[in-house]
Design an enzyme around this catalytic site. Structure first.
Site, short mmCIF file in Angstrom:
data_model
loop_
_atom_site.label_atom_id
_atom_site.label_comp_id
_atom_site.label_asym_id
_atom_site.label_seq_id
_atom_site.Cartn_x
_atom_site.Cartn_y
_atom_site.Cartn_z
N LYS A 116 0.82 -1.22 0.00
CA LYS A 116 0.00 0.00 0.00
C LYS A 116 0.85 1.26 0.00
CE LYS A 116 -4.47 -1.45 1.72
NZ LYS A 116 -5.48 -1.33 2.76
N LYS A 200 -7.69 -10.37 -8.13
CA LYS A 200 -8.86 -10.39 -7.28
C LYS A 200 -9.89 -9.36 -7.77
CE LYS A 200 -9.55 -10.13 -2.43
NZ LYS A 200 -9.06 -10.00 -1.09
N LYS A 203 -12.55 -3.09 -6.04
CA LYS A 203 -13.16 -1.81 -6.33
C LYS A 203 -12.17 -0.89 -7.03
CE LYS A 203 -15.92 1.82 -4.67
NZ LYS A 203 -15.83 3.05 -3.92
#
Ligand code: TRP
Length: 338
Positions: A116, A200, A203
């Site tokens: 991240k 995966k 969003k």
């Protein structure tokens, strides 16, 4: 190991707004099942969300939307405790204590932080770095014994277990915190993107054609499934034959899970069929499951006062457990209570 503890389930979902099929099949559907067997606490983790900047208006909208999604998917707020994290101050307090229990070396090993934070680690928030301490606080504030999580949270949960263990050891209270166990869904732990069976469903993927959102219309669902990537071979008879066909495997897994069956049974009945035909069945199954949920979400979103009432009730119930446990932690550590 946890046999002296009451069985309590805790899980957290970030208020990102507009959940998709991956969130539903991978997590929420299982939350609904667990409610039938155990005491469950489901938390909208808004304090986790702010580890990266959140627009205040959007954050508020997304917290309420996630509440609506929980209820529409079948979570029962009379039975389970449903609330937003920031409204119970014990999460932040216990997270601070755990920051002092946890070791820098443990945090340094977290792969999610590395992903991240990306190449510019110096510019990531300190909160993003110590995120697992807050996650430990979420779970242990309620002495939860079972934590349904996705694959990607396994390493964080391992750290939570280390924190619980170290607290118990450091303060010679060997049975104070349970050592929480992950509950990982075996049947379907990951729903993959409709455009790339190795990624995966998420969003953050740019194309909306990569995912089915819970609030998609029937038309959108059918269009997205029609466009979903497959290959030119028909449906095989065994799972082994799907090994190098990730997109085919994904669609067949989704179908099996949605109709509450198994992939083996699906292959048995569908063997030899073309994907173009199978896609009609898949669309029908998705429309039948997802559209009623989507309608409920849209209705609930219009009833803000009802959603606020749900969060308020959940907060009161969560807080009464949290306060007691936090006081006990403080007492064990030598803080002066008065
Ligand atoms: N970290 C989890 C995620 O990103 C969310 C989360 C926060 C959580 N606190 C939790 C999950 C406690 C399980 C238990 O998906």
């Amino acid at each position: 190991m946890n046999k002296n503890f009451k069985q309590v389930v805790f899980s957290g979902v970030q208020p990102t707004g507009s959940l998709h099929l991956g969130n539903y099949l991978g997590a929420i559907k299982n939350f609904v099942e667990l409610q039938k067997k155990m005491e469950c606490i489901y938390c909208i983790v808004d304090l986790h969300a702010i580890t990266v900047f959140q627009n205040p208006k959007e954050l508020k909208k997304n917290i309420l939307e996630t509440t609506a999604e929980f209820i529409a998917c079948g979570l029962d707020f009379k039975k389970s405790i449903i609330f937003n994290q920031s409204s119970v101050s014990g999460h932040a307090e216990l997270a601070w204590i755990f920051n002092c229990i946890s070791r820098i070396g443990w945090m340094n090993r977290m792969t999610q932080f590395k992903e991240k934070a990306g190449s510019n680690k110096e510019n990531a928030s300190v909160g993003l770095y110590v995120y697992p301490s807050l996650m430990a606080a979420d779970i242990l504030l309620y002495k939860a014994t079972h934590v349904p999580v996705g694959d990607d949270q396994k390493q964080h949960l391992e750290l939570v277990r280390n924190i619980a263990q170290k607290f118990n050891n450091d303060f010679k209270s060997s049975n104070f915190f349970p050592i929480p166990e992950p509950l990982i869904q075996k049947k379907l732990s990951r729903v993959m993107s409709l455009r790339d069976g190795k990624k995966k469903m998420s969003k953050s993927e740019e194309s909306d054609y990569s995912r089915i959102n819970l609030q998609d219309s029937e038309d959108e669902i059918r269009k997205k499934i029609k466009k979903a990537k497959t290959d030119s071979s028909p449906i095989p008879g065994t799972i082994e034959e799907l090994k190098d066909r990730p997109e085919a495997l994904n669609l067949l897994s989704i179908y099996s899970f949605v109709i509450n069956s198994t992939i083996e049974k699906t292959l048995n009945t569908m063997k030899g069929r073309e994907f173009s035909k199978f896609k009609n069945d898949l669309s029908d199954a998705l429309v039948a499951t997802i559209c009623p949920i989507g309608k409920k979400i849209k209705n609930l979103k219009n009833d803000q006062s009802y959603l606020l009432k749900i969060l308020h009730e959940g907060t009161e119930r969560a807080n009464s457990i949290a306060e007691k446990n936090l006081d006990k932690v403080k007492e064990i550590m030598g803080f002066v209570l008065h």
